[in-house]
Write a protein that holds these residues in place. Structure first.
Motif, PDB file in Angstrom:
ATOM      1  N   THR A  87      23.094  77.783  30.355  1.00 42.20           N
ATOM      2  CA  THR A  87      22.173  77.123  31.280  1.00 42.20           C
ATOM      3  C   THR A  87      20.903  77.950  31.434  1.00 42.20           C
ATOM      4  O   THR A  87      19.783  77.420  31.429  1.00 42.20           O
ATOM      5  CB  THR A  87      22.836  76.917  32.654  1.00 42.20           C
ATOM      6  N   GLY A  88      21.081  79.269  31.533  1.00 43.71           N
ATOM      7  CA  GLY A  88      19.920  80.154  31.619  1.00 43.71           C
ATOM      8  C   GLY A  88      19.071  80.113  30.362  1.00 43.71           C
ATOM      9  O   GLY A  88      17.835  80.116  30.430  1.00 43.71           O
ATOM     10  N   GLN A  91      16.901  77.062  30.278  1.00 45.51           N
ATOM     11  CA  GLN A  91      15.751  77.145  31.176  1.00 45.51           C
ATOM     12  C   GLN A  91      14.622  77.952  30.542  1.00 45.51           C
ATOM     13  O   GLN A  91      13.447  77.694  30.786  1.00 45.51           O
ATOM     14  CB  GLN A  91      16.176  77.783  32.502  1.00 45.51           C
ATOM     15  N   ARG A  92      14.977  78.930  29.714  1.00 43.12           N
ATOM     16  CA  ARG A  92      13.976  79.794  29.073  1.00 43.12           C
ATOM     17  C   ARG A  92      13.429  79.191  27.789  1.00 43.12           C
ATOM     18  O   ARG A  92      12.349  79.569  27.330  1.00 43.12           O
ATOM     19  CB  ARG A  92      14.602  81.156  28.757  1.00 43.12           C
ATOM     20  N   PRO A 116      12.432  71.268  38.015  1.00 40.33           N
ATOM     21  CA  PRO A 116      12.233  72.351  38.992  1.00 40.33           C
ATOM     22  C   PRO A 116      12.993  72.137  40.296  1.00 40.33           C
ATOM     23  O   PRO A 116      13.456  73.090  40.919  1.00 40.33           O
ATOM     24  CB  PRO A 116      10.719  72.316  39.223  1.00 40.33           C
ATOM     25  N   VAL A 119      17.279  71.700  38.956  1.00 42.03           N
ATOM     26  CA  VAL A 119      17.827  72.794  38.132  1.00 42.03           C
ATOM     27  C   VAL A 119      17.416  74.160  38.680  1.00 42.03           C
ATOM     28  O   VAL A 119      18.251  75.062  38.841  1.00 42.03           O
ATOM     29  CB  VAL A 119      17.378  72.648  36.664  1.00 42.03           C
ATOM     30  N   LEU A 120      16.135  74.316  38.988  1.00 39.45           N
ATOM     31  CA  LEU A 120      15.649  75.611  39.481  1.00 39.45           C
ATOM     32  C   LEU A 120      15.813  75.760  40.988  1.00 39.45           C
ATOM     33  O   LEU A 120      15.723  76.873  41.507  1.00 39.45           O
ATOM     34  CB  LEU A 120      14.178  75.792  39.104  1.00 39.45           C
ATOM     35  N   LEU A 122      13.816  74.653  43.393  1.00 38.07           N
ATOM     36  CA  LEU A 122      12.596  74.873  44.150  1.00 38.07           C
ATOM     37  C   LEU A 122      12.525  73.893  45.324  1.00 38.07           C
ATOM     38  O   LEU A 122      13.029  72.773  45.245  1.00 38.07           O
ATOM     39  CB  LEU A 122      11.366  74.668  43.260  1.00 38.07           C
ATOM     40  N   ALA A 127       8.062  72.131  43.973  1.00 38.94           N
ATOM     41  CA  ALA A 127       8.373  71.457  42.701  1.00 38.94           C
ATOM     42  C   ALA A 127       7.343  70.375  42.401  1.00 38.94           C
ATOM     43  O   ALA A 127       6.885  70.238  41.259  1.00 38.94           O
ATOM     44  CB  ALA A 127       9.777  70.859  42.762  1.00 38.94           C
ATOM     45  N   ARG A 130       4.071  71.986  41.350  1.00 45.31           N
ATOM     46  CA  ARG A 130       4.172  72.496  39.976  1.00 45.31           C
ATOM     47  C   ARG A 130       4.066  71.347  38.990  1.00 45.31           C
ATOM     48  O   ARG A 130       3.379  71.460  37.975  1.00 45.31           O
ATOM     49  CB  ARG A 130       5.494  73.251  39.789  1.00 45.31           C
ATOM     50  N   MET A 167       9.438  73.756  33.686  1.00 48.73           N
ATOM     51  CA  MET A 167      10.515  74.740  33.818  1.00 48.73           C
ATOM     52  C   MET A 167      10.005  76.151  33.519  1.00 48.73           C
ATOM     53  O   MET A 167      10.748  77.121  33.655  1.00 48.73           O
ATOM     54  CB  MET A 167      11.659  74.380  32.871  1.00 48.73           C
ATOM     55  N   GLU A 168       8.761  76.247  33.097  1.00 46.25           N
ATOM     56  CA  GLU A 168       8.082  77.506  32.758  1.00 46.25           C
ATOM     57  C   GLU A 168       8.904  78.357  31.782  1.00 46.25           C
ATOM     58  O   GLU A 168       9.230  79.511  32.051  1.00 46.25           O
ATOM     59  CB  GLU A 168       7.705  78.256  34.033  1.00 46.25           C
TER      60      GLU A 168
END
Length: 259
Positions: A87-88, A91-92, A116, A119-120, A122, A127, A130, A167-168
């Protein structure tokens, strides 16, 4: 790009689906801020390579490093992967597909806000702010409140790019993102991708848009039968290929289309 740290390193990557071996020992390194274009005929393993890098497909053999760290844990029967770790990774490592896969019941802004937010984790206001920023980045701020059905294919694909960017991620993967578009809509998507490349986003791009590859890529890789058959600068691979199979593949394109 040799002076840049590695963003991705793939070592001896194999991927099998039953008896079918799609990737047959791929070794590949991508530097931070590098734009790498992957070419190859249908069935050469291009999409599978991208899907292994963000672990939508688990490697059958070999290992993948992100930012210098191997993903997975060595077990008795090979590498194993924890879902939280994957999952990490996802995201990356952002990914944009041929199909837009937007939620039809959500506006463009809501589609981009969803990741965002859910999942993140925010706060909703953050969110949403962003999402608005990234819609503006892909030149769709004026379409924020439109539903996908009211957007052209090119606009929908740009929303999909904004959704991934929101998701940056540190790396972006693009899998034939213009192949489902009408020809007149291809350019707007390629211009968005070109701007990301110029800003220094690390990108791996599967495409048949050779003019775009020639203009944007730092390096071009040609896959054939699950292996890297030839690689080099666009000038080396696209203009002066050394391998007969690469020349045969490129001969099927009568011209380069520049965005």
């Amino acid at each position: 790009m040799a002076d840049q740290p590695e963003a991705v390193r793939v070592e001896n990557l194999h991927k099998r689906f039953g008896k079918l071996e799609v990737l047959r020992g791929v070794d590949l390194s991508v530097a931070r801020s590098e734009t790498l274009v992957v070419l190859g005929s249908s069935g050469s393993g291009k999409s599978t390579l991208l899907r292994c890098i963000n672990f939508l497909e688990l490697p059958s053999e070999g290992r993948i490093h992100l930012d210098g760290k191997p993903i997975g844990q060595q077990g008795r029967s090979g590498w194993t992967y924890r879902e939280a770790e994957l999952t990490g990774v996802r995201q990356r490592v952002g990914m944009v597909f041929q199909q837009f896969n937007l939620f039809p019941h959500m506006t463009a802004l809501e589609n981009v806000t969803e990741g965002p937010l859910s999942v993140l984790g925010l706060p909703h206001a953050e969110a949403k702010a962003r999402a608005a920023t990234y819609l503006e980045k892909v030149d769709l701020a004026d379409k924020a409140h439109e539903y996908p059905s009211r957007l052209s294919g090119g606009q929908q694909q740009r929303v999909a790019i904004a959704r991934a960017l929101a998701m940056e991620p540190s790396i972006m993967l693009f899998d034939e993102v213009t192949s489902a578009l009408d020809p007149e809509l291809v350019g707007e998507v390629l211009l968005t991708m070109r701007a990301l490349s110029e800003e220094g986003m690390t990108m791996l791009i599967v495409t048949h848009e050779l003019g775009f590859a020639n203009a944007v890529a730092d390096r071009v890789v040609f896959l054939h039968e699950g292996r890297i058959h030839e690689q080099g600068t666009p000038e080396q691979v696209l203009r002066s290929p050394q391998k007969p199979r690469t020349r045969e593949f490129l001969a099927g394109f009568s011209h380069f289309r520049l965005p």
